[in-house]
Scaffold this active site. Sequence first.
Site, PDB file in Angstrom:
ATOM      1  N   HIS A  56       0.826  -1.210   0.000  1.00  0.00           N
ATOM      2  CA  HIS A  56       0.000   0.000   0.000  1.00  0.00           C
ATOM      3  C   HIS A  56       0.860   1.259   0.000  1.00  0.00           C
ATOM      4  O   HIS A  56       0.374   2.338   0.326  1.00  0.00           O
ATOM      5  CB  HIS A  56      -0.905   0.023   1.231  1.00  0.00           C
ATOM      6  N   HIS A 214      -7.033  -4.458  -1.103  1.00  0.00           N
ATOM      7  CA  HIS A 214      -6.363  -5.717  -1.432  1.00  0.00           C
ATOM      8  C   HIS A 214      -7.025  -6.364  -2.643  1.00  0.00           C
ATOM      9  O   HIS A 214      -6.855  -7.551  -2.890  1.00  0.00           O
ATOM     10  CB  HIS A 214      -6.416  -6.691  -0.250  1.00  0.00           C
TER      11      HIS A 214
END
Lengths: 328, 328
Positions: A56, A214
């Site tokens: 991320h 995700h």
Amino acid sequence: MKKFINSVDTVLTESLDGFAAAHADILVLGDEHKFIRRRALKPGKVALISGGGSGHEPLHGGFVGHGMLDAACPGQVFTSPTPDQMLAAVEAVDTGAGCLFIVKNYEGDVMNFDMAAEMADGVLQVVTNDDVAVENSSYTTGRRGVAGTLVVEKIVGAAADQGMALPDLKALGDRVNAATRSMGVALTSGTVPAAGKPTFEIGDGEMEFGVGIHGEPGRRRDKLKSADAIAEEVCAAIAGDFGDRAKGPALLFVNGFGGTPSMELYLMYNSARRVFEKQGVTVVRSLVGSYVTSLDMAGCSITLTMLDDETSALWDAPVHTAALRWGM
Amino acid sequence: MKKFINSVDTVLTESLDGFAAAHADILVLGDEHKFIRRRALKPGKVALISGGGSGHEPLHGGFVGHGMLDAACPGQVFTSPTPDQMLAAVEAVDTGAGCLFIVKNYEGDVMNFDMAAEMADGVLQVVTNDDVAVENSSYTTGRRGVAGTLVVEKIVGAAADQGMALPDLKALGDRVNAATRSMGVALTSGTVPAAGKPTFEIGDGEMEFGVGIHGEPGRRRDKLKSADAIAEEVCAAIAGDFGDRAKGPALLFVNGFGGTPSMELYLMYNSARRVFEKQGVTVVRSLVGSYVTSLDMAGCSITLTMLDDETSALWDAPVHTAALRWGM
């Protein structure tokens, strides 16, 4: 899989080594890559620690530094960091005023930060859950914590730097999280290096409304829409969830997921701003860029944080990290 | 084509509108989107103006502000801006000390900036040509100007802010350009909105060595290599071109092309830094991020600028733009 890598086993450590070398003025790596911490600690300040699965970036390591986080614990890609990482970070950055963990709401993260919080003394936690797309999701009971986590980390980080005590920081973090809503859309899937193939299949003319960071499913798969139509739907979901509170001054944050260039993000910002302002929101602060990503996924999320005088001033306060920097 | 757009005809203007709204504290849009200029001009300072085809964001509009550019002229995607754009920018930002144009070496850009320079008074030009990949290319006689242009704009921008006169700024710009070399590689092609399909075909296991920022062919098509092997070859090309000069203090800049996430860029930085330092380069300044892009192309370039005391200090000087900000 087309990526700049040497081996799937060393992606994370090599990337962290490069990150620490490029920003050696701001931060240092802990032993065994367990955490990234501020080079210069501020004695007497409450320590802010975050972390989560990697993939991320720049979240969270890119937000370590003056006015934001004291440490970040990177798990393997899309995998929670282990409690011993958080304990090592506490030991490295707690100067005696206690620690606040800022945790995105995923079951593994919550469990592992909880374990570390029980084993350490003087730790409180803020759990972010800003994603309005779905109530429960893969890996999550309740709402997911997504890009709004950046806003919590920035505002609470500024307050910590100004000397706010631990219980007040926890209350502030909860308040900013409650004033923040996000939703994302994906045009393509990211690829986890160890998997070697895209996380999900998606057709040439399709998009995923409400995708997670995700690649988790969102509300639905749909035909690719125009930027304005996407902004209308995402902003309506956010404003609808806020209800009467979606009036007045706000921060509008358009976040890229890693594979979308800034030209498109600014176009989405333009569309989203128009939609929100029609509904009575006044955009007084803006952030546009790829800050909370999902590897190389093409897509973006829209985050709205309702601001007051205190949180506006804390947002504006000086920050000096690898990924956010102003006022110094 | 999977992009956040409403219509291929309005991609540029909508994105510029969003950009100007998000950064209204720093900059304003000129009439008819002809240029982006600093909101607060500094009387008596030489005005720095750049520009070129759009699709490379944040270059150049993202570098308009204190300590860098006074104006940037955005052409259509991958299309040179017209001379009347540069003339309008000169009129808007020249406060009497003259203007310096910073121009990437592409035939259309050079021709149009030349025409504007002849029609305006008191204009000098710096043409950047940092790409060592090929001698001539599509759209280019001589070497292409690529990511190193950012370094020229930052260092010359700082000197202009400190009051340097026009002929000295031109000499400084030429000197920084001569101390800068770049080379890029592509894993995928970007897609021009008006074309609707990728600029070039590339197989799943292939990469383009020496690609240009418009997807121009480089040195060769090859099988996808490891990050270390790519860094070895790119750094060797850069160091070989520098010859004996590739020793001592330098800025290492790893630039993403738009579709590559920061995790991979830091990994490439880690590989490239190791290669250069083995050869006697000391990396004293670093920049890692997507600053000179090619729409949504996956890939990156490596830029090395050999520094001295003057250029190091100018690199460190305060800058406040949408895409680069430090020291204020």
